[in-house]
Scaffold this motif. Structure first.
Motif, PDB file in Angstrom:
ATOM      1  N   ALA A   1      -6.957   6.528  -0.913  1.00 50.91           N
ATOM      2  CA  ALA A   1      -6.288   5.222  -0.923  1.00 50.91           C
ATOM      3  C   ALA A   1      -5.008   5.284  -0.096  1.00 50.91           C
ATOM      4  CB  ALA A   1      -5.981   4.822  -2.364  1.00 50.91           C
ATOM      5  N   ASN A   2      -4.706   4.176   0.590  1.00 53.65           N
ATOM      6  CA  ASN A   2      -3.492   4.061   1.411  1.00 53.65           C
ATOM      7  C   ASN A   2      -3.461   5.054   2.571  1.00 53.65           C
ATOM      8  OD1 ASN A   2      -2.388   2.000  -0.316  1.00 53.65           O
ATOM      9  ND2 ASN A   2      -1.842   3.631  -1.762  1.00 53.65           N
ATOM     10  N   THR A   3      -4.633   5.519   2.982  1.00 53.65           N
ATOM     11  CA  THR A   3      -4.740   6.363   4.167  1.00 53.65           C
ATOM     12  C   THR A   3      -5.247   5.489   5.304  1.00 53.65           C
ATOM     13  OG1 THR A   3      -5.238   8.278   2.779  1.00 53.65           O
ATOM     14  CG2 THR A   3      -5.730   8.469   5.115  1.00 53.65           C
ATOM     15  N   PHE A   4      -4.497   5.428   6.398  1.00 55.30           N
ATOM     16  CA  PHE A   4      -4.775   4.450   7.441  1.00 55.30           C
ATOM     17  C   PHE A   4      -5.215   5.095   8.747  1.00 55.30           C
ATOM     18  CE2 PHE A   4      -2.130   2.206   4.478  1.00 55.30           C
ATOM     19  CZ  PHE A   4      -2.582   0.897   4.515  1.00 55.30           C
ATOM     20  N   GLN A   5      -6.016   4.357   9.477  1.00 55.41           N
ATOM     21  CA  GLN A   5      -6.451   4.736  10.820  1.00 55.41           C
ATOM     22  C   GLN A   5      -5.681   3.928  11.849  1.00 55.41           C
ATOM     23  OE1 GLN A   5     -10.529   3.696  11.612  1.00 55.41           O
ATOM     24  NE2 GLN A   5     -10.390   4.136  13.808  1.00 55.41           N
ATOM     25  N   LEU A   6      -5.287   4.577  12.954  1.00 57.80           N
ATOM     26  CA  LEU A   6      -4.722   3.875  14.091  1.00 57.80           C
ATOM     27  C   LEU A   6      -5.900   3.394  14.949  1.00 57.80           C
ATOM     28  CD1 LEU A   6      -2.363   5.733  13.089  1.00 57.80           C
ATOM     29  CD2 LEU A   6      -1.595   5.812  15.470  1.00 57.80           C
ATOM     30  N   ARG A   7      -6.055   2.077  15.085  1.00 56.48           N
ATOM     31  CA  ARG A   7      -7.203   1.532  15.794  1.00 56.48           C
ATOM     32  C   ARG A   7      -6.880   1.267  17.258  1.00 56.48           C
ATOM     33  NH1 ARG A   7     -10.300  -3.097  12.434  1.00 56.48           N
ATOM     34  NH2 ARG A   7      -8.849  -4.335  13.688  1.00 56.48           N
ATOM     35  N   THR A   8      -7.928   1.217  18.063  1.00 56.31           N
ATOM     36  CA  THR A   8      -7.741   1.014  19.492  1.00 56.31           C
ATOM     37  C   THR A   8      -7.276  -0.398  19.843  1.00 56.31           C
ATOM     38  OG1 THR A   8     -10.100   0.494  19.732  1.00 56.31           O
ATOM     39  CG2 THR A   8      -9.424   2.780  20.112  1.00 56.31           C
TER      40      THR A   8
ATOM     41  N   GLU B   1       2.729  10.655   2.448  1.00 54.59           N
ATOM     42  CA  GLU B   1       2.664  11.129   1.069  1.00 54.59           C
ATOM     43  C   GLU B   1       1.475  10.522   0.332  1.00 54.59           C
ATOM     44  OE1 GLU B   1       5.446  10.277   2.547  1.00 54.59           O
ATOM     45  OE2 GLU B   1       6.766  12.045   2.356  1.00 54.59           O
ATOM     46  N   ARG B   2       0.795  11.375  -0.440  1.00 50.84           N
ATOM     47  CA  ARG B   2      -0.353  11.019  -1.281  1.00 50.84           C
ATOM     48  C   ARG B   2      -1.599  10.622  -0.484  1.00 50.84           C
ATOM     49  NH1 ARG B   2       3.865   8.176  -4.199  1.00 50.84           N
ATOM     50  NH2 ARG B   2       4.430   9.281  -6.112  1.00 50.84           N
ATOM     51  N   CYS B   3      -1.566  10.771   0.836  1.00 49.55           N
ATOM     52  CA  CYS B   3      -2.741  10.456   1.655  1.00 49.55           C
ATOM     53  C   CYS B   3      -3.587  11.711   1.856  1.00 49.55           C
ATOM     54  CB  CYS B   3      -2.313   9.924   3.024  1.00 49.55           C
ATOM     55  SG  CYS B   3      -1.409   8.357   2.958  1.00 49.55           S
ATOM     56  N   PHE B   4      -4.891  11.509   2.066  1.00 49.81           N
ATOM     57  CA  PHE B   4      -5.748  12.666   2.317  1.00 49.81           C
ATOM     58  C   PHE B   4      -7.040  12.256   3.020  1.00 49.81           C
ATOM     59  CE2 PHE B   4      -7.147  11.186  -1.885  1.00 49.81           C
ATOM     60  CZ  PHE B   4      -8.536  11.182  -1.757  1.00 49.81           C
ATOM     61  N   ILE B   5      -7.663  13.263   3.669  1.00 52.81           N
ATOM     62  CA  ILE B   5      -9.018  13.144   4.201  1.00 52.81           C
ATOM     63  C   ILE B   5      -9.841  14.241   3.544  1.00 52.81           C
ATOM     64  CG2 ILE B   5     -10.413  12.900   6.281  1.00 52.81           C
ATOM     65  CD1 ILE B   5      -7.816  12.976   7.914  1.00 52.81           C
ATOM     66  N   HIS B   6     -10.972  13.863   2.968  1.00 55.11           N
ATOM     67  CA  HIS B   6     -11.825  14.815   2.264  1.00 55.11           C
ATOM     68  C   HIS B   6     -13.077  15.065   3.098  1.00 55.11           C
ATOM     69  CE1 HIS B   6     -14.556  15.738  -1.449  1.00 55.11           C
ATOM     70  NE2 HIS B   6     -14.270  16.813  -0.757  1.00 55.11           N
ATOM     71  N   PHE B   7     -13.258  16.312   3.527  1.00 58.90           N
ATOM     72  CA  PHE B   7     -14.438  16.704   4.293  1.00 58.90           C
ATOM     73  C   PHE B   7     -15.443  17.367   3.359  1.00 58.90           C
ATOM     74  CE2 PHE B   7     -11.418  16.218   7.647  1.00 58.90           C
ATOM     75  CZ  PHE B   7     -12.143  15.914   8.783  1.00 58.90           C
ATOM     76  N   ASP B   8     -16.631  16.784   3.303  1.00 57.19           N
ATOM     77  CA  ASP B   8     -17.722  17.368   2.525  1.00 57.19           C
ATOM     78  C   ASP B   8     -18.821  17.738   3.515  1.00 57.19           C
ATOM     79  OD1 ASP B   8     -19.464  18.211   0.625  1.00 57.19           O
ATOM     80  OD2 ASP B   8     -19.951  16.222  -0.152  1.00 57.19           O
ATOM     81  N   GLY B   9     -18.645  18.893   4.140  1.00 55.23           N
ATOM     82  CA  GLY B   9     -19.563  19.252   5.212  1.00 55.23           C
ATOM     83  C   GLY B   9     -19.311  18.373   6.423  1.00 55.23           C
TER      84      GLY B   9
ATOM     85  N   LEU C   1      -3.365  -1.080  12.303  1.00 54.00           N
ATOM     86  CA  LEU C   1      -3.678  -0.080  11.300  1.00 54.00           C
ATOM     87  C   LEU C   1      -4.703  -0.666  10.350  1.00 54.00           C
ATOM     88  CD1 LEU C   1      -0.151   1.298  10.293  1.00 54.00           C
ATOM     89  CD2 LEU C   1      -1.737   2.240  11.962  1.00 54.00           C
ATOM     90  N   VAL C   2      -5.643   0.151   9.907  1.00 53.65           N
ATOM     91  CA  VAL C   2      -6.639  -0.310   8.942  1.00 53.65           C
ATOM     92  C   VAL C   2      -6.840   0.774   7.901  1.00 53.65           C
ATOM     93  CG1 VAL C   2      -8.556   0.560  10.349  1.00 53.65           C
ATOM     94  CG2 VAL C   2      -8.977  -1.230   8.665  1.00 53.65           C
ATOM     95  N   ALA C   3      -6.917   0.354   6.644  1.00 51.92           N
ATOM     96  CA  ALA C   3      -7.128   1.307   5.562  1.00 51.92           C
ATOM     97  C   ALA C   3      -8.524   1.909   5.671  1.00 51.92           C
ATOM     98  CB  ALA C   3      -6.937   0.629   4.209  1.00 51.92           C
ATOM     99  N   LEU C   4      -8.620   3.228   5.504  1.00 54.86           N
ATOM    100  CA  LEU C   4      -9.916   3.897   5.593  1.00 54.86           C
ATOM    101  C   LEU C   4     -10.627   3.945   4.247  1.00 54.86           C
ATOM    102  CD1 LEU C   4      -8.886   6.832   7.943  1.00 54.86           C
ATOM    103  CD2 LEU C   4     -10.598   5.091   8.433  1.00 54.86           C
TER     104      LEU C   4
END
Length: 307
Positions: free
Chosen positions: A292-299, A277-285, A303-306
């Motif tokens: 905020a509070n959108t996390f990546q699963l790292r190898t 909830e409330r997370c997003f990825i914004h693609f500009d081209g 988890l790390v905040a993007l």
């Protein structure tokens, strides 16, 4: 490159209006709710969230109409879907043993460097299986297109002309969630991937999954037992470089570094993004950023905040 915003679930805390503002969508928005299947017309909340400027493409109903008008198309489409389901079952059998091997390597008693080397080989075997599966699904889909020629059949052409007329009058597209396979199949039946690429896209939950380069199904604790993440098909490929994971905190065991490690390494170099909830990825081209509070699963299993 397609511009868009990929979101987590919207039922409890909708932010589709903010996504439309981010993309500067000023005008009508074509809505895709085919993943809701027979309930796709129940879009009042969605329309309200988009400022009552949405027009529903009704892809599920249009497909059903085309199938009724063209029984040969319906039979061929059903046979194709049956074959894809059978292929998926066989892929799952092979995938289970590959994932089990990777987990056993992680838990083995051996020097760290040896475990790391063997784990990389085990993950590579999973990657190869995933890639093989995508190629096989593409072959089935292309064989259907070549033999049946759905886009040349009058029942489909009639619906597609109406869809294109609606899209021509819209400034953006909103793709909702629901049943991911049904949603993808309806979008693909009408070949909407290239037709949507020039419009800003807002997509969430299953909608975010189908616009990526691979549709990844995942649930670590499904009702039927321990789950294995699996690739369904290649997806529309409109937003490459990420693996959207809606409902990640509910569906993934994010407290298990070992499972996160295998998951993230398996789909690398794509970035696995938890979309709650409330997370997003914004693609500009070609570039993208995260909210905020959108996390990546790292190898490395963390988890790390993007943002």
């Amino acid at each position: 490159m397609t511009r868009g915003v990929l979101l987590g679930p919207q039922r409890l805390h909708p932010i589709v209006d903010k996504a439309a503002d981010m993309l500067g969508i000023d005008g009508r928005i074509a809505a895709v709710t085919a993943g809701w299947q027979e309930r796709e017309a129940e879009d009042q909340e969605l329309c309200a969230a988009l400022g009552n400027r949405a027009v529903n493409l009704m892809l599920h109903a249009r497909a059903e109409t085309a199938f009724r008008e063209d029984p040969e198309l319906f039979a061929a489409h059903r046979a194709k879907q049956d074959r894809l389901r059978q292929l998926q079952d066989l892929y799952r059998l092979r995938l289970a043993s590959h994932l089990k091997a990777a987990r056993r390597v992680q838990q083995a008693q051996a020097p760290r460097d040896l475990i790391e080397s063997e784990l990389e080989e085990a993950v590579q075997a999973i990657r190869l299986l995933d890639a093989h599966h995508v190629v096989k699904t593409q072959h089935i889909q292309r064989d259907f297109d070549r033999k049946v020629k759905p886009l040349e059949r009058p029942a489909v052409v009639k619906q597609l002309k109406e869809i294109e007329a609606i899209l021509a009058d819209c400034a953006g597209v909103a793709i909702a969630g629901g049943h991911v396979a049904v949603l993808y199949n309806r979008l693909r039946l009408f070949d909407l991937g290239p037709r949507l690429a020039d419009l800003p896209i807002i997509a969430w939950s299953a909608g975010a999954m189908v616009v990526a380069s691979r549709i990844v199904l995942f649930h670590d604790s499904p009702p039927q037992g321990r789950g294995n993440a699996e690739v369904l098909e290649g997806g529309l490929g409109l937003f490459p470089g990420v693996v959207p994971l809606p409902h990640a905190r509910r569906r993934l065991n994010l407290q298990d570094p070992g499972r996160i490690t295998v998951f993230a390494r398996r789909f690398a170099p794509a970035t696995c993004v938890a979309l709650d909830e409330r997370c997003f990825i914004h693609f500009d081209g070609p570039r993208w950023s995260a909210g905020a509070n959108t996390f990546q699963l790292r190898t490395d299993g963390h988890l790390v905040a993007l943002h």
